[in-house]
Design an enzyme around this catalytic site. Sequence first.
Site, PDB file in Angstrom:
ATOM      1  N   GLY A 149      24.107 -61.134  70.609  1.00 17.10           N
ATOM      2  CA  GLY A 149      23.009 -60.942  71.553  1.00 17.10           C
ATOM      3  C   GLY A 149      23.315 -61.375  72.977  1.00 17.10           C
ATOM      4  O   GLY A 149      22.512 -61.146  73.880  1.00 17.10           O
ATOM      5  N   SER A 165      23.860 -66.953  75.004  1.00 22.08           N
ATOM      6  CA  SER A 165      24.194 -68.327  75.374  1.00 22.08           C
ATOM      7  C   SER A 165      24.976 -68.407  76.675  1.00 22.08           C
ATOM      8  O   SER A 165      26.209 -68.417  76.668  1.00 22.08           O
ATOM      9  CB  SER A 165      24.973 -68.991  74.237  1.00 22.08           C
ATOM     10  OG  SER A 165      24.097 -69.435  73.247  1.00 22.08           O
ATOM     11  N   TYR A 166      24.249 -68.499  77.772  1.00 21.92           N
ATOM     12  CA  TYR A 166      24.892 -68.677  79.071  1.00 21.92           C
ATOM     13  C   TYR A 166      25.684 -69.983  79.052  1.00 21.92           C
ATOM     14  O   TYR A 166      25.160 -71.030  78.638  1.00 21.92           O
ATOM     15  CB  TYR A 166      23.813 -68.716  80.168  1.00 21.92           C
ATOM     16  CG  TYR A 166      24.364 -68.914  81.557  1.00 21.92           C
ATOM     17  CD1 TYR A 166      25.161 -67.940  82.142  1.00 21.92           C
ATOM     18  CD2 TYR A 166      24.086 -70.077  82.282  1.00 21.92           C
ATOM     19  CE1 TYR A 166      25.681 -68.125  83.429  1.00 21.92           C
ATOM     20  CE2 TYR A 166      24.589 -70.271  83.557  1.00 21.92           C
ATOM     21  CZ  TYR A 166      25.392 -69.283  84.116  1.00 21.92           C
ATOM     22  OH  TYR A 166      25.904 -69.472  85.370  1.00 21.92           O
ATOM     23  N   GLY A 167      26.954 -69.901  79.451  1.00 23.03           N
ATOM     24  CA  GLY A 167      27.800 -71.100  79.410  1.00 23.03           C
ATOM     25  C   GLY A 167      28.725 -71.122  78.196  1.00 23.03           C
ATOM     26  O   GLY A 167      29.640 -71.931  78.130  1.00 23.03           O
ATOM     27  N   VAL A 205      31.354 -68.891  76.586  1.00 21.52           N
ATOM     28  CA  VAL A 205      32.149 -67.734  77.037  1.00 21.52           C
ATOM     29  C   VAL A 205      32.182 -66.618  75.991  1.00 21.52           C
ATOM     30  O   VAL A 205      32.011 -65.434  76.306  1.00 21.52           O
ATOM     31  CB  VAL A 205      33.594 -68.197  77.369  1.00 21.52           C
ATOM     32  CG1 VAL A 205      34.468 -67.018  77.769  1.00 21.52           C
ATOM     33  CG2 VAL A 205      33.578 -69.256  78.469  1.00 21.52           C
ATOM     34  N   ASN A 235      24.900 -78.097  65.008  1.00 19.19           N
ATOM     35  CA  ASN A 235      23.793 -78.290  65.939  1.00 19.19           C
ATOM     36  C   ASN A 235      22.455 -78.491  65.232  1.00 19.19           C
ATOM     37  O   ASN A 235      21.407 -78.547  65.892  1.00 19.19           O
ATOM     38  CB  ASN A 235      23.660 -77.079  66.868  1.00 19.19           C
ATOM     39  CG  ASN A 235      24.934 -76.760  67.604  1.00 19.19           C
ATOM     40  OD1 ASN A 235      25.523 -75.712  67.403  1.00 19.19           O
ATOM     41  ND2 ASN A 235      25.386 -77.681  68.444  1.00 19.19           N
ATOM     42  N   HIS A 290      16.526 -69.119  72.004  1.00 24.18           N
ATOM     43  CA  HIS A 290      16.778 -68.643  70.633  1.00 24.18           C
ATOM     44  C   HIS A 290      17.146 -69.777  69.683  1.00 24.18           C
ATOM     45  O   HIS A 290      16.972 -69.662  68.476  1.00 24.18           O
ATOM     46  CB  HIS A 290      17.859 -67.553  70.604  1.00 24.18           C
ATOM     47  CG  HIS A 290      19.258 -68.025  70.866  1.00 24.18           C
ATOM     48  ND1 HIS A 290      19.709 -68.418  72.110  1.00 24.18           N
ATOM     49  CD2 HIS A 290      20.329 -68.161  70.050  1.00 24.18           C
ATOM     50  CE1 HIS A 290      20.984 -68.769  72.039  1.00 24.18           C
ATOM     51  NE2 HIS A 290      21.393 -68.627  70.795  1.00 24.18           N
ATOM     52  N   GLU A 305      21.638 -81.523  71.113  1.00 25.30           N
ATOM     53  CA  GLU A 305      22.354 -80.464  70.395  1.00 25.30           C
ATOM     54  C   GLU A 305      22.950 -80.961  69.084  1.00 25.30           C
ATOM     55  O   GLU A 305      23.867 -80.355  68.519  1.00 25.30           O
ATOM     56  CB  GLU A 305      23.432 -79.878  71.317  1.00 25.30           C
ATOM     57  CG  GLU A 305      22.871 -79.280  72.603  1.00 25.30           C
ATOM     58  CD  GLU A 305      22.405 -77.832  72.466  1.00 25.30           C
ATOM     59  OE1 GLU A 305      23.075 -77.047  71.799  1.00 25.30           O
ATOM     60  OE2 GLU A 305      21.339 -77.494  73.038  1.00 25.30           O
ATOM     61  N   HIS A 321      29.757 -77.690  74.279  1.00 23.03           N
ATOM     62  CA  HIS A 321      29.522 -78.861  73.415  1.00 23.03           C
ATOM     63  C   HIS A 321      30.805 -79.676  73.392  1.00 23.03           C
ATOM     64  O   HIS A 321      31.898 -79.113  73.508  1.00 23.03           O
ATOM     65  CB  HIS A 321      29.231 -78.444  71.962  1.00 23.03           C
ATOM     66  CG  HIS A 321      27.912 -77.794  71.740  1.00 23.03           C
ATOM     67  ND1 HIS A 321      27.745 -76.668  70.962  1.00 23.03           N
ATOM     68  CD2 HIS A 321      26.667 -78.122  72.169  1.00 23.03           C
ATOM     69  CE1 HIS A 321      26.478 -76.332  70.920  1.00 23.03           C
ATOM     70  NE2 HIS A 321      25.800 -77.193  71.650  1.00 23.03           N
ATOM     71  N   ASP A 329      32.265 -80.691  70.867  1.00 24.91           N
ATOM     72  CA  ASP A 329      33.150 -80.276  69.761  1.00 24.91           C
ATOM     73  C   ASP A 329      34.000 -79.058  70.095  1.00 24.91           C
ATOM     74  O   ASP A 329      34.725 -78.539  69.254  1.00 24.91           O
ATOM     75  CB  ASP A 329      32.379 -80.109  68.442  1.00 24.91           C
ATOM     76  CG  ASP A 329      31.429 -78.914  68.417  1.00 24.91           C
ATOM     77  OD1 ASP A 329      31.399 -78.135  69.379  1.00 24.91           O
ATOM     78  OD2 ASP A 329      30.707 -78.768  67.404  1.00 24.91           O
ATOM     79  N   CYS A 383      31.802 -75.889  64.120  1.00 30.42           N
ATOM     80  CA  CYS A 383      30.395 -75.544  64.399  1.00 30.42           C
ATOM     81  C   CYS A 383      29.665 -75.203  63.118  1.00 30.42           C
ATOM     82  O   CYS A 383      28.453 -75.367  63.023  1.00 30.42           O
ATOM     83  CB  CYS A 383      30.302 -74.299  65.271  1.00 30.42           C
ATOM     84  SG  CYS A 383      31.070 -74.448  66.861  1.00 30.42           S
TER      85      CYS A 383
HETATM   86  O1  SUG Z   1      24.644 -72.473  70.731  1.00 28.26           O
HETATM   87  N1  SUG Z   1      26.112 -69.371  70.000  1.00 28.26           N
HETATM   88  C1  SUG Z   1      25.991 -70.787  69.706  1.00 28.26           C
HETATM   89  C2  SUG Z   1      27.303 -71.359  69.275  1.00 28.26           C
HETATM   90  C3  SUG Z   1      27.172 -72.766  68.775  1.00 28.26           C
HETATM   91  C4  SUG Z   1      28.472 -73.396  68.463  1.00 28.26           C
HETATM   92  N2  SUG Z   1      28.267 -74.685  68.000  1.00 28.26           N
HETATM   93  C5  SUG Z   1      29.048 -75.752  68.260  1.00 28.26           C
HETATM   94  N3  SUG Z   1      29.966 -75.728  69.184  1.00 28.26           N
HETATM   95  N4  SUG Z   1      28.827 -76.828  67.586  1.00 28.26           N
HETATM   96  C6  SUG Z   1      25.437 -71.539  70.915  1.00 28.26           C
HETATM   97  O2  SUG Z   1      25.826 -71.206  72.038  1.00 28.26           O
HETATM   98  C7  SUG Z   1      25.321 -67.163  70.508  1.00 28.26           C
HETATM   99  C8  SUG Z   1      24.252 -66.219  70.016  1.00 28.26           C
HETATM  100  C9  SUG Z   1      24.354 -64.861  70.617  1.00 28.26           C
HETATM  101  O3  SUG Z   1      24.773 -64.718  71.770  1.00 28.26           O
HETATM  102  O4  SUG Z   1      24.012 -63.887  69.916  1.00 28.26           O
HETATM  103  C10 SUG Z   1      25.058 -68.601  70.151  1.00 28.26           C
HETATM  104  O5  SUG Z   1      23.919 -69.009  70.004  1.00 28.26           O
END
Ligand code: SUG
EC number: 3.5.3.23
Length: 448
Positions: A19, A22-24, A26, A110, A137, A174, A250, A252, A371
């Site tokens: 979708g 998640s800005y930030g 990549v 998370n 979301h 988070e 994050h 991690d 994750c």
């Molecule tokens: O929060 N991606 C998650 C990825 C989380 C990874 N978690 C850790 N590093 N622990 C986030 O950014 C993308 C959903 C989308 O674009 O469809 C998303 O939510």
Amino acid sequence: MKSYEVNFDGLVGPTHNYGGLSYGNVASQSNSQQSSNPKEAALQGLAKMKALMEMGFQQGVLAPQERPDVAALRRLGFAGSDAQVIERAAKDAMPLLVASCSASSMWVANAATVSPSADSADGRVHFTAANLNCKYHRSIEHPTTSRVLGAMFADQQHFAHHAALPAVAQFGDEGAANHTRFCRDYGQAGVEFFVFGRSAFDTRYPAPQKYPARQTLEASQAVARLHGLSDDGVVYAQQNPSVIDQGVFHNDVIAVGNGEVLFYHEDAFLETDKMLAELDAKLGKRGGNFQSICVPRSQVTVEDAVRSYLFNSQLLSRADGSMLLIVPEECRGNERVWQYLQGLTSSGGLIREVKVFDLKQSMQNGGGPACLRLRVALNQTELAAVNPGVIMTAPLYDTLTQWVDKHYRDRLSENDLADPQLLLECRTALDELTQILKLGAVYPFQIN
Ligand code: SUG
């Protein structure tokens, strides 16, 4: 008494899609609008769970959430039957429908922050569901997360659950993605390491310029208070704001720790030496011998780390005291990272082996091996008190792969999210899943 680190992996939900939410992050941004394969995503995750179980690690599973989240769309003013709510959102506010369909709860690192009983004042295992308040979301996950965790860890004699922190950016939390625990043994008091991206109230801490810092110092401190952690057993450190601006959303994504070991990138933190000294001193007082492995930027750049997810690996302790690193396939695809890993395992150090997993479906949304798992350190009595339905076994693996094969689509694009049939498919699948995992009623469609 024997104690374990149990990895509970998030089962990928039937609406897994790209979708660009998640800005930030990549990967999330660059794979936006691609079509996804939810079936493959779920099977890739299950294959990792099975492999770890077969290697002798304790493995559990954490259920996905109900999506599309029709109740969340209703709160935003879409009305009518469930099908009409989806239709109207698709017509008037597609980004909101996409957000309400995200399977992002799969990244259970998370889901919550967890403190083992050896660290907490009342001798119980403490869970605080993460408010994930930086992204809409993700902010809708915590009520169901709390119900699912409550159904998995129901025994109040051993488990204490805290509601998510106040839903404002100042308490952006988070969960375990910014939390690591060091210890000599899982059953002994350890040092809990909280990494924050910014302070909400203290302007002396710098903040990133481009991308948001999702975790605040104040949120981490609140979690430590809720869990009854003592000052001797907690270390706070700030993430380097410049790596957040390079896509390290994050901690991690740039560091991982387990047992007495921290594996981290040279640029991960601010005031690294001070932080290492504090970890060393505090773990030392608890009988541990803190060790750190710093990956120099001259060998692996921050960009390499973000692209390969080298640090989003699972660092696992084996029975002989050596360690194993579970990395995503993308690490093998990056020459510098792969070369670094070859050197690491052949140097006679603690990390002896690297195992590679194909998690591409999740990786394309920025979610690597670490994750996908929530770590819960448990002693034998506590492990016996966990709902046995969520502990991975060979028969459960077979049942879950059959369940995925039966219910999941192998292709999903944005247009498909508007199909009211998808909601029915998901509810049918999840209803069956709650029976498989013996969770009882945890989803809005089951309780309302
Ligand atoms: O929060 N991606 C998650 C990825 C989380 C990874 N978690 C850790 N590093 N622990 C986030 O950014 C993308 C959903 C989308 O674009 O469809 C998303 O939510």
